[in-house]
Scaffold this motif. Structure first.
Motif, PDB file in Angstrom:
ATOM      1  N   GLU A  73      -2.581  -9.612  11.110  1.00  0.00           N
ATOM      2  CA  GLU A  73      -2.885  -9.161  12.587  1.00  0.00           C
ATOM      3  C   GLU A  73      -4.024  -9.919  13.033  1.00  0.00           C
ATOM      4  O   GLU A  73      -4.829  -9.497  14.019  1.00  0.00           O
ATOM      5  N   LEU A 106      -7.794  -4.419   3.018  1.00  0.00           N
ATOM      6  CA  LEU A 106      -6.568  -4.835   2.282  1.00  0.00           C
ATOM      7  C   LEU A 106      -5.818  -5.310   3.478  1.00  0.00           C
ATOM      8  O   LEU A 106      -5.319  -4.455   4.187  1.00  0.00           O
ATOM      9  N   PRO A 155     -14.564  -2.532   1.943  1.00  0.00           N
ATOM     10  CA  PRO A 155     -13.166  -2.670   1.146  1.00  0.00           C
ATOM     11  C   PRO A 155     -11.736  -2.770   2.366  1.00  0.00           C
ATOM     12  O   PRO A 155     -11.884  -1.946   3.154  1.00  0.00           O
ATOM     13  N   LEU A 179     -12.721   4.457   1.016  1.00  0.00           N
ATOM     14  CA  LEU A 179     -13.210   3.510   2.097  1.00  0.00           C
ATOM     15  C   LEU A 179     -12.304   2.519   2.374  1.00  0.00           C
ATOM     16  O   LEU A 179     -12.717   1.794   3.577  1.00  0.00           O
ATOM     17  N   TYR A 180     -11.360   2.336   1.674  1.00  0.00           N
ATOM     18  CA  TYR A 180     -10.373   1.044   2.055  1.00  0.00           C
ATOM     19  C   TYR A 180      -9.835   1.108   3.298  1.00  0.00           C
ATOM     20  O   TYR A 180      -9.484   2.232   3.757  1.00  0.00           O
ATOM     21  N   GLU A 181      -9.929  -0.055   4.141  1.00  0.00           N
ATOM     22  CA  GLU A 181      -9.118  -0.117   5.284  1.00  0.00           C
ATOM     23  C   GLU A 181      -7.839  -0.898   5.220  1.00  0.00           C
ATOM     24  O   GLU A 181      -7.747  -1.924   4.217  1.00  0.00           O
ATOM     25  N   TYR A 182      -7.044  -0.617   6.028  1.00  0.00           N
ATOM     26  CA  TYR A 182      -5.582  -1.306   5.724  1.00  0.00           C
ATOM     27  C   TYR A 182      -5.245  -2.234   6.901  1.00  0.00           C
ATOM     28  O   TYR A 182      -5.465  -1.310   8.092  1.00  0.00           O
ATOM     29  N   GLU A 183      -4.715  -3.062   6.825  1.00  0.00           N
ATOM     30  CA  GLU A 183      -4.021  -3.735   7.999  1.00  0.00           C
ATOM     31  C   GLU A 183      -2.837  -4.424   7.654  1.00  0.00           C
ATOM     32  O   GLU A 183      -2.694  -5.386   6.434  1.00  0.00           O
ATOM     33  N   PRO A 184      -1.662  -4.394   8.037  1.00  0.00           N
ATOM     34  CA  PRO A 184      -1.518  -3.288   9.243  1.00  0.00           C
ATOM     35  C   PRO A 184      -1.679  -1.936   8.757  1.00  0.00           C
ATOM     36  O   PRO A 184      -2.982  -1.544   8.716  1.00  0.00           O
ATOM     37  N   ILE A 189       1.773  -1.996   4.229  1.00  0.00           N
ATOM     38  CA  ILE A 189       1.386  -2.894   3.100  1.00  0.00           C
ATOM     39  C   ILE A 189       2.085  -2.542   1.950  1.00  0.00           C
ATOM     40  O   ILE A 189       2.675  -3.268   1.225  1.00  0.00           O
ATOM     41  N   ARG A 215       7.645  -7.095  -3.405  1.00  0.00           N
ATOM     42  CA  ARG A 215       7.122  -8.542  -3.961  1.00  0.00           C
ATOM     43  C   ARG A 215       6.753  -8.211  -5.530  1.00  0.00           C
ATOM     44  O   ARG A 215       6.841  -8.975  -6.230  1.00  0.00           O
ATOM     45  N   THR A 256       5.592  -3.895   1.757  1.00  0.00           N
ATOM     46  CA  THR A 256       5.711  -5.383   1.546  1.00  0.00           C
ATOM     47  C   THR A 256       5.483  -5.683   0.095  1.00  0.00           C
ATOM     48  O   THR A 256       6.044  -6.407  -0.445  1.00  0.00           O
ATOM     49  N   LEU A 257       4.487  -4.945  -0.330  1.00  0.00           N
ATOM     50  CA  LEU A 257       3.991  -5.215  -1.619  1.00  0.00           C
ATOM     51  C   LEU A 257       4.902  -4.607  -2.799  1.00  0.00           C
ATOM     52  O   LEU A 257       5.118  -5.573  -3.703  1.00  0.00           O
ATOM     53  N   LEU A 299      -3.631   1.396  -3.950  1.00  0.00           N
ATOM     54  CA  LEU A 299      -2.823   1.968  -2.953  1.00  0.00           C
ATOM     55  C   LEU A 299      -1.867   3.150  -3.343  1.00  0.00           C
ATOM     56  O   LEU A 299      -1.700   4.168  -2.594  1.00  0.00           O
ATOM     57  N   ARG A 317      -3.742  -8.676 -10.972  1.00  0.00           N
ATOM     58  CA  ARG A 317      -4.400  -8.233  -9.672  1.00  0.00           C
ATOM     59  C   ARG A 317      -3.166  -7.266  -8.792  1.00  0.00           C
ATOM     60  O   ARG A 317      -3.729  -6.327  -8.277  1.00  0.00           O
ATOM     61  N   MET A 318      -2.249  -7.939  -8.911  1.00  0.00           N
ATOM     62  CA  MET A 318      -1.190  -7.081  -8.204  1.00  0.00           C
ATOM     63  C   MET A 318      -0.979  -5.549  -8.778  1.00  0.00           C
ATOM     64  O   MET A 318      -0.784  -4.736  -7.833  1.00  0.00           O
ATOM     65  N   VAL A 351      -3.999  -3.712  -7.287  1.00  0.00           N
ATOM     66  CA  VAL A 351      -4.069  -3.631  -5.851  1.00  0.00           C
ATOM     67  C   VAL A 351      -3.194  -2.337  -5.614  1.00  0.00           C
ATOM     68  O   VAL A 351      -3.265  -1.394  -4.993  1.00  0.00           O
TER      69      VAL A 351
END
Lengths: 135, 295
Positions: A30, A43, A41, B213-218, B223, B230, B226-227, B56, B48-49, B52
């Motif tokens: 985006e 993602l 943090p 505290l994690y922020e996510y985009e979108p 996420i 993959r 899509t993840l 999530l 790492r995948m 992460v």
């Protein structure tokens, strides 16, 4: 000098880059965003584009990535790229080829959803091409 | 007792075989290095995948709208087994140990009254399973003639699995491959792909504060969506790379053994060849001497 943090760029094939960097610019899904030390943090998925990292001894690293996602955490930033190629190996022909492939994907798409996705990739690749041409 | 001529032929043929096994061992050793590097280079990404996704997953666990790839379809009726083996034989127990594990698993599921579907990756797995599970094998994929396996080559396998999942052709998917430990040890492993399993989960739960505290985009949900697909492609890719390294390792030690056995055989044959030759000379001497004495 800004504080350094650990940055890693990984593709499925190998670990491409593992450096102490002061800032990284990533092509988020985006919009482009920059990461400095102590970023909260975060993602994000990524669109095709250029990853730029500035190491703490002044070197810059530039990689073309074809989508993937970025994980920004307290311990460092990790980019998991679907495909990553150093910018020095990228030229206009390569990008033109990528665009052509993407356009073919769009033409072959069977459903609206996949066509939209492919069209999006085409437009994103065009942006990269312009950026490269300008540089 | 074989004649001298026969023995000589045997020795020559064993020597020729030894040369072949020796050459194969050296080729495997050279390939092993490359395969091992590739397998080790792919580990960071997969790892790492996993982390992460673990992060999530902990967040969306127990929610109704969590992606199906993670929570499963809610049933356990149809099992898909993805059996990865080598394209070639002559690598000791490598193929058979993977197949054995898969077969045990399949038989157990069948005994429980579940449906089993099998996709084989690699020719040897298909050859070994087709007799017993012919009606269960729905697809065979061969990765022949690829020198270096790249991510895009294995992506098709992942896409196939995903497509089947979307069409609700199976509920649980398990991947079979051999994990590369060292040249002499490859561990046949079964790994559950769907619903996804994350080892990191427990660890993450303890660090729950960090996670919040994690922020996510979108969004978190997007996420994950899509993840997860993959992740499946990546898991398959890294399994196939591990397999490639294991195969070369197994072949190397198998060929080393074969070369040594051939050496032993040559020694034994040479010994009995010499004994026989001597015996013949002695016999001839006796004949001559007794002939002379008779005169």
């Amino acid at each position: 000098m800004a504080e350094a943090f650990q940055f890693e760029l990984v593709s499925p094939e190998r670990l491409l880059l593992s450096e102490k960097v002061t800032s990284v610019v990533l092509p988020g899904a985006e919009g482009e965003f920059g990461v400095g030390a102590g970023h909260s943090p975060f993602l994000s998925t990524m669109r095709p584009g250029v990853v730029k990292a500035l190491s703490d001894n002044g070197e810059t690293f530039e990689y073309f990535v074809r989508g993937g996602f970025a994980d920004v955490s307290a311990s460092g930033t990790t980019v998991l790229a679907e495909e990553a190629i150093p910018m020095s190996e990228i030229n206009a022909e390569f990008l033109a080829q990528q665009i052509k492939n993407a356009e073919e994907d769009a033409a072959d798409a069977k459903t609206d959803e996949t066509r939209q996705k492919a069209d999006l990739v085409v437009s994103q690749l065009r942006e990269v091409e312009q950026a490269v041409a300008a540089a | 007792m074989a004649s001298l001529k026969d023995l000589k032929n045997r020795i020559a043929s064993v020597k020729a075989t030894q040369k072949i096994t020796k050459a194969m061992q050296m080729v495997a050793a050279a390939k092993l290095r490359r395969a091992q590097e590739a397998a080790e280079a792919s580990r960071p990404y997969a790892q790492r995948m996993g982390t992460v996704l673990g992060n999530l997953a902990a967040g969306v666990q127990g929610r109704d709208d969590a992606p199906k790839l993670m929570t499963g379809t809610g049933k356990e009726q149809v099992h898909l087994l993805l059996v990865c083996t080598a394209e070639r034989g002559l690598c000791g127990g490598f193929n058979s140990s993977i197949v054995k594990l898969a077969r045990e698993h399949a038989n157990k599921l069948l005994a429980e009254g579940k449906d089993v579907k099998i996709i084989t990756v690699g020719k040897k797995g298909y050859d070994a399973l087709k007799r017993e599970f012919a009606q269960h094998i729905i697809e065979k994929i061969e990765l022949r003639g690829l020198k270096n396996i790249e991510f895009k080559d294995t992506k098709a396998v992942g896409e196939l699995v995903l497509k089947m999942f979307e069409d609700e052709k199976f509920d649980v998917c398990t991947l079979f491959y051999a994990q590369f430990k060292s040249v002499i040890s490859q561990i046949p492993t079964a790994k559950q792909l769907v619903p996804a399993h994350f080892e990191a989960q427990e660890e993450v739960a303890e660090e729950g504060a960090d996670n919040a505290l994690y922020e996510y985009e979108p969004g978190e949900q997007e996420i994950l969506e899509t993840l997860l697909p993959r992740n499946i492609a990546v898991q398959i890719y890294s399994a196939i790379l591990e397999n490639a390294a294991s195969e070369q390792g197994a072949r190397m030690s198998a060929m080393d053994n074969a070369t040594r056995n051939a050496g032993e055989m040559i020694d034994k044959l040479t010994l009995s060849y010499n004994r026989q030759r001597q015996a013949q000379i002695t016999k001839e001497l006796i004949e001559i001497i007794s002939g002379a004495e008779a005169l």
